[in-house]
Design a protein around this motif. Structure first.
Motif, PDB file in Angstrom:
ATOM      1  N   TYR A 418      -3.036   4.655   8.261  1.00 17.06           N
ATOM      2  CA  TYR A 418      -3.685   4.749   6.876  1.00 17.06           C
ATOM      3  C   TYR A 418      -3.286   5.538   5.263  1.00 17.06           C
ATOM      4  N   MET A 419      -3.626   4.981   4.140  1.00 15.27           N
ATOM      5  CA  MET A 419      -3.595   5.239   3.126  1.00 15.27           C
ATOM      6  C   MET A 419      -4.451   6.358   2.851  1.00 15.27           C
ATOM      7  N   LEU A 420      -3.939   7.593   2.149  1.00 17.83           N
ATOM      8  CA  LEU A 420      -4.357   8.334   1.470  1.00 17.83           C
ATOM      9  C   LEU A 420      -3.850   8.342  -0.169  1.00 17.83           C
ATOM     10  N   GLY A 421      -4.802   9.175  -0.956  1.00 21.62           N
ATOM     11  CA  GLY A 421      -4.276   9.848  -2.182  1.00 21.62           C
ATOM     12  C   GLY A 421      -4.736  11.239  -2.300  1.00 21.62           C
ATOM     13  N   TRP A 422      -3.744  12.425  -3.031  1.00 23.10           N
ATOM     14  CA  TRP A 422      -4.643  13.422  -3.446  1.00 23.10           C
ATOM     15  C   TRP A 422      -3.926  14.537  -4.728  1.00 23.10           C
ATOM     16  N   THR A 423      -5.337  14.834  -4.953  1.00 26.95           N
ATOM     17  CA  THR A 423      -4.783  15.601  -6.138  1.00 26.95           C
ATOM     18  C   THR A 423      -5.555  17.049  -5.862  1.00 26.95           C
TER      19      THR A 423
END
Length: 526
Positions: A418-423
């Motif tokens: 899967y793809m994910l983004g995190w700030t």
């Protein structure tokens, strides 16, 4: 198909034009590629939703324009013991329905955030108890000393205990199970804007809170938020004046927006790191041609995937230069980022050799989950990754979908790749460690570690980092934890994307590196 798209675009422009006619000069129309999935501030720990909800709900501690800490519903805070922080609450604050804000609402909200269905468990996993001292004072006790607790809770929004009880919304909306309640579509916060209208996937209207306790610097009286998933339609709406602000600008259209007489592109670095994760827990992958075992449990396979990805090609051809390839799960601007760490080299031949050594000389097939309306060029990035992996005989079955269905699926861990983004909302690496890299437990640790990567040594360091007050020692431990994770190939970091907002030259606003969009700092010329 072309005629259908034209009809959809015509209908959209008609709706936006109608909104323009009824709107006042101080109405600002915002378009985004996606929508906030709920008005419940505890239901999804995702930047667009937290940003949208932050205009209605508030935390105890907020952020200034430079992202430094700012008093919000708490006017002051201090440590009274190694594991206890005392917060003095702001007096005279009312929720939008007129109910006074008190310590009872804080105690209730933190319990709600740690309860069933909440997506804010990871943020508050260190909180042991929230105690009412008096109507305008609370103590927050942590399991261990937490020197940066005020930074940690800047997206922990406070809800009205009475309103939630009266509206059967005591528990958060659970996006994983598709459970909704009144908080999905209605809102009652203390923030500078009130929710007037909510049509999920169509439009959401906010109005200025005339009884707000603080100063609203901007002149916006009304905000109309419209999701426009199609890139070209979204850009056309900005260029024609149908919307005043939109994001993101497709990277190929930034120059076009700047050339247009009435618009400009507001760009800058973003703190978010986009990465790929793999199921490393199940003995057999859910969605793979490999039966009876899980190839992602083998570090050689994970490393092969890493070295097969042409990150520079993605930067050049997909992101048009608007990305910063990353070797870590955090980027510049986050405390603990180490610029000396370099990515493994792109090397398909080495990747093929690793696959053969792991017992997969002919590769295998695996499904990949990817959003198509959350990150900049997200589905195109996934397509590029799939093409890269094909070179090492890995066949990717790409499942790109709107975030409304994507997030509930992957948050249930119903995924293999899967793809994910995190700030990191704390602007500190511990946030990413706790949310993405520590072993998953029932208290919220590793809540977004969706592939269940686990190294007890990383966990041990995370616990030490949490309580360490010496910055030099603390950063050394962060470096060590990242080194372990990098050596394990725990995830596949890709890049930090660049921010690109399209803005009418009549609008003034503040762009924050966390991609939050505060309405209270937005103004429009008549």
């Amino acid at each position: 198909m072309k005629k259908t798209r034209q009809l959809v675009a015509t209908a959209l422009f008609a709706a936006l034009s109608a909104a323009t006619l009824v709107g006042q000069a101080q109405t600002i129309r915002i378009a985004n590629q996606g929508d906030a999935l709920s008005m419940d501030p505890h239901s999804l720990n995702e930047s667009l939703q937290l940003s949208t909800d932050s205009n209605v709900y508030e935390p105890l501690v907020g952020r200034n324009k430079d992202l430094s800490l700012a008093p919000a519903l708490a006017t002051a805070w201090k440590q009274t013991a190694p594991t206890v922080w005392r917060f003095e609450l702001r007096k005279g604050v009312q929720f939008h329905d007129g109910t006074p804000f008190t310590a009872d609402d804080v105690v209730f909200s933190f319990a709600r955030m740690k309860g069933e269905g909440s997506d804010m468990k990871a943020t508050n996993s260190d909180v042991k108890e929230v105690r009412k001292v008096d109507d305008h004072t609370v103590d927050i006790e942590t399991f261990a000393p937490q020197p940066i607790l005020p930074d940690v809770i800047t997206t922990s929004y406070i809800m009205s205990k009475k309103w939630c009880e009266d509206n059967q919304a005591v528990k958060p909306v659970d996006r994983r199970k598709g459970i909704e309640n009144a908080a999905s579509f209605r809102a009652n916060g203390t923030g500078p804007f009130r929710l007037r209208e909510r049509q999920p996937g169509v439009r959401t209207v906010f109005t200025r809170n005339g009884t707000y306790w603080g100063k609203i610097e901007g002149n916006a009286q009304e905000i109309i938020f419209t999701p426009i998933g199609n890139d070209s339609t979204r850009v056309a709406a900005l260029l024609s004046g149908e919307v005043d602000v939109m994001e993101p600008i497709p990277v190929q259209d930034i120059e076009r927006v700047n050339r247009n007489p009435g618009t400009r592109a507001v760009t800058g670095p973003e703190l978010r790191t986009v990465f790929l994760g793999m199921d490393q827990k199940r003995d057999e992958l859910l969605y793979s041609s490999v039966k009876g075992k899980n190839p992602f449990k083998d570090k050689r396979v994970r490393q092969a995937f890493y070295q097969a990805i042409d990150i520079d090609g993605i930067k050049k051809n997909v992101m048009r230069g608007a990305s910063n390839p990353s070797a870590l799960m955090v980027g510049p601007g986050i405390n603990g980022f180490d610029p000396s760490v370099k990515r493994l080299p792109y090397d398909p031949d080495a990747a093929k050799k690793l696959m053969a050594e792991a017992g997969y000389p002919d590769g295998f097939e695996v499904s990949m989950n990817c959003p198509n309306d959350r990150y900049v060029n997200d589905s195109k990035i996934c397509q590029a990754v799939a093409a890269n992996l094909a070179r090492i005989n890995v066949k990717i079955k790409l499942l790109a979908e709107t975030k409304g269905t994507y997030f509930p699926k992957v948050l249930r861990r119903d995924t293999s790749f899967y793809m994910l983004g995190w700030t990191p909302t704390t602007y500190d690496a511990l946030n990413a460690l706790n949310a993405l890299m520590v072993c998953v437990d029932e208290n919220g640790a590793g809540q977004f570690n969706l592939g269940a990567y686990c190294n007890p040594k990383v966990d041990e360091l995370a616990h030490k980092i949490q309580v360490e007050t010496d910055k030099t020692k603390r950063n050394a431990m962060i470096k060590e934890a990242f080194a372990l994770h990098t050596a394990d190939i725990g995830h596949l970091p890709l890049h930090q994307q660049a921010l690109a907002w399209g803005v009418s030259k009549k609008v003034k606003l503040v762009q924050l590196a966390d991609n939050f969009m505060p309405f209270k700092w937005m103004s429009i010329e008549k």
